[in-house]
Design an enzyme around this catalytic site. Structure first.
Site, PDB file in Angstrom:
ATOM      1  N   HIS A 205     -22.422 -26.911  -5.344  1.00 57.27           N
ATOM      2  CA  HIS A 205     -21.942 -27.460  -4.065  1.00 57.27           C
ATOM      3  C   HIS A 205     -22.886 -27.171  -2.910  1.00 57.27           C
ATOM      4  O   HIS A 205     -22.618 -27.569  -1.787  1.00 57.27           O
ATOM      5  CB  HIS A 205     -20.584 -26.866  -3.713  1.00 57.27           C
TER       6      HIS A 205
HETATM    7  C1  UD1 Z   1     -18.842 -24.069   2.843  1.00 59.15           C
HETATM    8  C2  UD1 Z   1     -19.867 -23.040   3.285  1.00 59.15           C
HETATM    9  C3  UD1 Z   1     -20.631 -22.539   2.074  1.00 59.15           C
HETATM   10  C4  UD1 Z   1     -19.692 -22.026   1.016  1.00 59.15           C
HETATM   11  C5  UD1 Z   1     -18.645 -23.081   0.674  1.00 59.15           C
HETATM   12  C6  UD1 Z   1     -17.623 -22.522  -0.269  1.00 59.15           C
HETATM   13  C7  UD1 Z   1     -20.906 -23.336   5.505  1.00 59.15           C
HETATM   14  C8  UD1 Z   1     -22.101 -23.764   6.225  1.00 59.15           C
HETATM   15  N1  UD1 Z   1     -20.850 -23.623   4.189  1.00 59.15           N
HETATM   16  O1  UD1 Z   1     -19.536 -25.173   2.284  1.00 59.15           O
HETATM   17  O2  UD1 Z   1     -21.493 -21.473   2.470  1.00 59.15           O
HETATM   18  O3  UD1 Z   1     -20.426 -21.702  -0.141  1.00 59.15           O
HETATM   19  O4  UD1 Z   1     -17.977 -23.494   1.879  1.00 59.15           O
HETATM   20  O5  UD1 Z   1     -16.992 -23.501  -1.013  1.00 59.15           O
HETATM   21  O6  UD1 Z   1     -20.021 -22.745   6.090  1.00 59.15           O
HETATM   22  N2  UD1 Z   1     -14.099 -30.891   2.036  1.00 59.15           N
HETATM   23  C9  UD1 Z   1     -12.888 -31.351   1.588  1.00 59.15           C
HETATM   24  N3  UD1 Z   1     -11.827 -30.492   1.596  1.00 59.15           N
HETATM   25  C10 UD1 Z   1     -11.919 -29.232   2.049  1.00 59.15           C
HETATM   26  C11 UD1 Z   1     -13.156 -28.782   2.526  1.00 59.15           C
HETATM   27  C12 UD1 Z   1     -14.242 -29.619   2.504  1.00 59.15           C
HETATM   28  O7  UD1 Z   1     -12.757 -32.490   1.149  1.00 59.15           O
HETATM   29  O8  UD1 Z   1     -10.913 -28.508   2.036  1.00 59.15           O
HETATM   30  C13 UD1 Z   1     -15.287 -31.789   1.984  1.00 59.15           C
HETATM   31  C14 UD1 Z   1     -15.519 -32.579   3.262  1.00 59.15           C
HETATM   32  O9  UD1 Z   1     -16.018 -33.807   2.910  1.00 59.15           O
HETATM   33  C15 UD1 Z   1     -16.603 -31.768   3.951  1.00 59.15           C
HETATM   34  C16 UD1 Z   1     -17.412 -31.202   2.790  1.00 59.15           C
HETATM   35  O10 UD1 Z   1     -16.458 -30.978   1.754  1.00 59.15           O
HETATM   36  O11 UD1 Z   1     -17.384 -32.536   4.812  1.00 59.15           O
HETATM   37  C17 UD1 Z   1     -18.136 -29.918   3.104  1.00 59.15           C
HETATM   38  O12 UD1 Z   1     -17.248 -28.927   3.647  1.00 59.15           O
HETATM   39  P1  UD1 Z   1     -17.841 -27.728   4.576  1.00 59.15           P
HETATM   40  O13 UD1 Z   1     -16.766 -26.766   4.886  1.00 59.15           O
HETATM   41  O14 UD1 Z   1     -18.608 -28.301   5.707  1.00 59.15           O
HETATM   42  O15 UD1 Z   1     -18.920 -27.065   3.666  1.00 59.15           O
HETATM   43  P2  UD1 Z   1     -18.873 -26.592   2.151  1.00 59.15           P
HETATM   44  O16 UD1 Z   1     -19.833 -27.417   1.393  1.00 59.15           O
HETATM   45  O17 UD1 Z   1     -17.469 -26.522   1.681  1.00 59.15           O
HETATM   46  N1  UDP Z   2     -13.602 -20.949  -7.656  1.00 56.17           N
HETATM   47  C1  UDP Z   2     -12.305 -21.381  -7.922  1.00 56.17           C
HETATM   48  N2  UDP Z   2     -12.128 -22.646  -8.422  1.00 56.17           N
HETATM   49  C2  UDP Z   2     -13.169 -23.483  -8.683  1.00 56.17           C
HETATM   50  C3  UDP Z   2     -14.486 -23.031  -8.404  1.00 56.17           C
HETATM   51  C4  UDP Z   2     -14.667 -21.770  -7.880  1.00 56.17           C
HETATM   52  O1  UDP Z   2     -11.344 -20.637  -7.717  1.00 56.17           O
HETATM   53  O2  UDP Z   2     -12.934 -24.608  -9.142  1.00 56.17           O
HETATM   54  C5  UDP Z   2     -13.799 -19.608  -7.071  1.00 56.17           C
HETATM   55  C6  UDP Z   2     -14.730 -18.700  -7.836  1.00 56.17           C
HETATM   56  O3  UDP Z   2     -14.004 -17.944  -8.780  1.00 56.17           O
HETATM   57  C7  UDP Z   2     -15.330 -17.828  -6.751  1.00 56.17           C
HETATM   58  C8  UDP Z   2     -15.314 -18.715  -5.527  1.00 56.17           C
HETATM   59  O4  UDP Z   2     -14.425 -19.790  -5.815  1.00 56.17           O
HETATM   60  O5  UDP Z   2     -14.545 -16.687  -6.501  1.00 56.17           O
HETATM   61  C9  UDP Z   2     -16.691 -19.237  -5.242  1.00 56.17           C
HETATM   62  O6  UDP Z   2     -16.616 -20.181  -4.221  1.00 56.17           O
HETATM   63  P1  UDP Z   2     -17.744 -21.251  -3.955  1.00 56.17           P
HETATM   64  O7  UDP Z   2     -18.559 -21.430  -5.158  1.00 56.17           O
HETATM   65  O8  UDP Z   2     -17.047 -22.433  -3.373  1.00 56.17           O
HETATM   66  O9  UDP Z   2     -18.562 -20.590  -2.756  1.00 56.17           O
HETATM   67  P2  UDP Z   2     -19.743 -19.512  -2.688  1.00 56.17           P
HETATM   68  O10 UDP Z   2     -19.338 -18.304  -3.436  1.00 56.17           O
HETATM   69  O11 UDP Z   2     -20.975 -20.156  -3.209  1.00 56.17           O
HETATM   70  O12 UDP Z   2     -19.865 -19.281  -1.211  1.00 56.17           O
END
Ligand code: UD1
Ligand code: UDP
Length: 359
Positions: A205
């Site tokens: 992601h």
């Molecule tokens: C964010 C964090 C990243 C973290 C990740 C965990 C930042 C800069 N990035 O990335 O460090 O690893 O969360 O998962 O803070 N969206 C949905 N539903 C949701 C949330 C997001 O559909 O509940 C979609 C939207 O299209 C959105 C995109 O995901 O634009 C990205 O969401 P965003 O919170 O901006 O960043 P992440 O990629 O989730």
């Molecule tokens: N995770 C989850 N369901 C999923 C994928 C990940 O519960 O389908 C959990 C995973 O066990 C870990 C956390 O989400 O604890 C990691 O989150 P993510 O990869 O979104 O973010 P990052 O750690 O890279 O910031």
């Protein structure tokens, strides 16, 4: 002492859970402020339900947006809540926009800041997370570093030693507290028709991977090659950012079991049963290392070098041939490494430091 716990995304909920539990156990005066950065049920509520966490006291509902927009909204809305609540300490966890905005909002109001998972560095400023964690560390009064390596990173940047406490990573607490519950409550392998150690687990992601057509295309090509090389099913719970980008670039995830994001209990069980994980997630690099599952990281660097040092993880970048090569190599190695992230008592240790410093 009053503590405000700020969180906003999936990994923050999972990694703050042990800290919240410790606050509850000690009967401390704490509140939870959810920024609403993640909001879909499978990225948010499901974790509160599965981990039996109390409802947030506030939800800022900031939702998605560009970096400046999202960070700015969190900063402004959080400031209003913090001015009204006036907690003694604010706790943030990790490296998201929620974390940077939370740490900044509190520090500008002269409220003490504790950063959980301080001192991680990829030394790659093209990652939004690197900027967030550097800012958070430098405005924090308490840097809760998971390992000695993260402590050394902070010292190198001139952060005073008395601010740094090596606590272990709260993800170990979360894994230990929930693995057994997962084994009792869910049966994801049977649900998906998988055999223990008979499949690969994939997550991806990162913005620098999935928002880049060339890198995402190469990762998808690499997954296909790894699948044909080993002939094992490949399960991919797809993050909403990734689903959106796969669709907008017009890619197909042929031959890959692409499913909705899973709850923590299901995901933990799926991780523990995997033969190998391929991921660009920070949390997944840590959890596979804790669970004894080899990991191929789809990035050019990692802020979790401990996983490389113990032999649990290898870097493959977004390069299909390297993904196959690294998968082959790491699967030939044993999985007897030691978990470098602590003993599962990080939540307790963090609250102990915080309350001791207060007296
Ligand atoms: C964010 C964090 C990243 C973290 C990740 C965990 C930042 C800069 N990035 O990335 O460090 O690893 O969360 O998962 O803070 N969206 C949905 N539903 C949701 C949330 C997001 O559909 O509940 C979609 C939207 O299209 C959105 C995109 O995901 O634009 C990205 O969401 P965003 O919170 O901006 O960043 P992440 O990629 O989730
Ligand atoms: N995770 C989850 N369901 C999923 C994928 C990940 O519960 O389908 C959990 C995973 O066990 C870990 C956390 O989400 O604890 C990691 O989150 P993510 O990869 O979104 O973010 P990052 O750690 O890279 O910031």
């Amino acid at each position: 002492m009053t503590i405000a716990i700020i969180l906003g995304t999936r990994p923050e909920i999972i990694k703050m859970a042990p800290v919240i539990r410790e606050c509850q156990r000690r009967g401390l005066d704490y509140s939870i402020i959810h920024t609403g950065q993640h909001y879909s049920y499978q990225m948010d509520r499901i974790f509160f339900e599965q981990l039996e966490l109390p409802q947030p006291d506030h939800n800022l509902d900031v939702g998605s947006g560009n970096h400046g927009e999202q960070t700015g909204r969190i900063l402004a809305d959080l400031e209003a809540v913090l001015m009204a609540e006036r907690p003694d300490v604010v706790l943030v966890q990790g490296d998201t926009n929620t974390v940077m905005a939370g740490a900044l909002a509190a520090s500008k109001l002269q409220i003490k800041v504790g950063h959980v998972e301080a001192g991680l560095r990829s030394y790659d400023r093209s990652m939004p997370e690197e900027i967030n964690r550097v800012v958070a560390d430098h405005v924090s009064d308490y840097c809760f570093a998971p390992t000695e390596i993260s402590k050394a990173n902070l010292l190198k940047e001139g952060i005073a030693e008395e601010k740094i406490h090596v606590t272990g990573n709260t993800i170990v607490d979360s894994v230990y507290q929930n693995l057994e519950i997962a084994m009792r409550k869910v049966n994801i392998l049977a649900d998906l028709g998988l055999e223990p150690k008979g499949y690969f687990l994939v997550t991806s992601h990162r913005q620098e991977n999935v928002d880049n057509k060339e890198r995402l295309g190469e990762i998808i090509r690499g997954l296909g090659m790894v699948k044909s090389e080993f002939g094992l099913p490949m399960v991919f719970p797809v993050h909403p950012r990734t689903r959106k980008m796969v669709e907008s670039f017009g890619f197909e995830l042929d031959g890959i079991r692409a499913i909705e994001p899973l709850g923590f209990l299901e995901f933990l069980q799926l991780e523990a049963g995997a033969r190998l994980a391929l991921t660009d997630s920070g949390g997944v690099q840590e959890e596979t290392c804790i669970l004894g599952v080899p990991c191929v990281t789809l990035r050019d660097n990692t802020e979790r070098p401990e996983t490389l040092d113990v032999g649990a993880n290898v870097l493959a970048g977004a390069d299909a041939l390297r993904m196959v090569d690294r998968a082959k190599r790491i699967m030939l190695q044993g999985n007897e490494w030691e978990n470098p992230f602590g003993d599962g008592k990080a939540g307790k240790c963090i609250i102990e430091h915080l309350t001791a410093g207060w007296r």
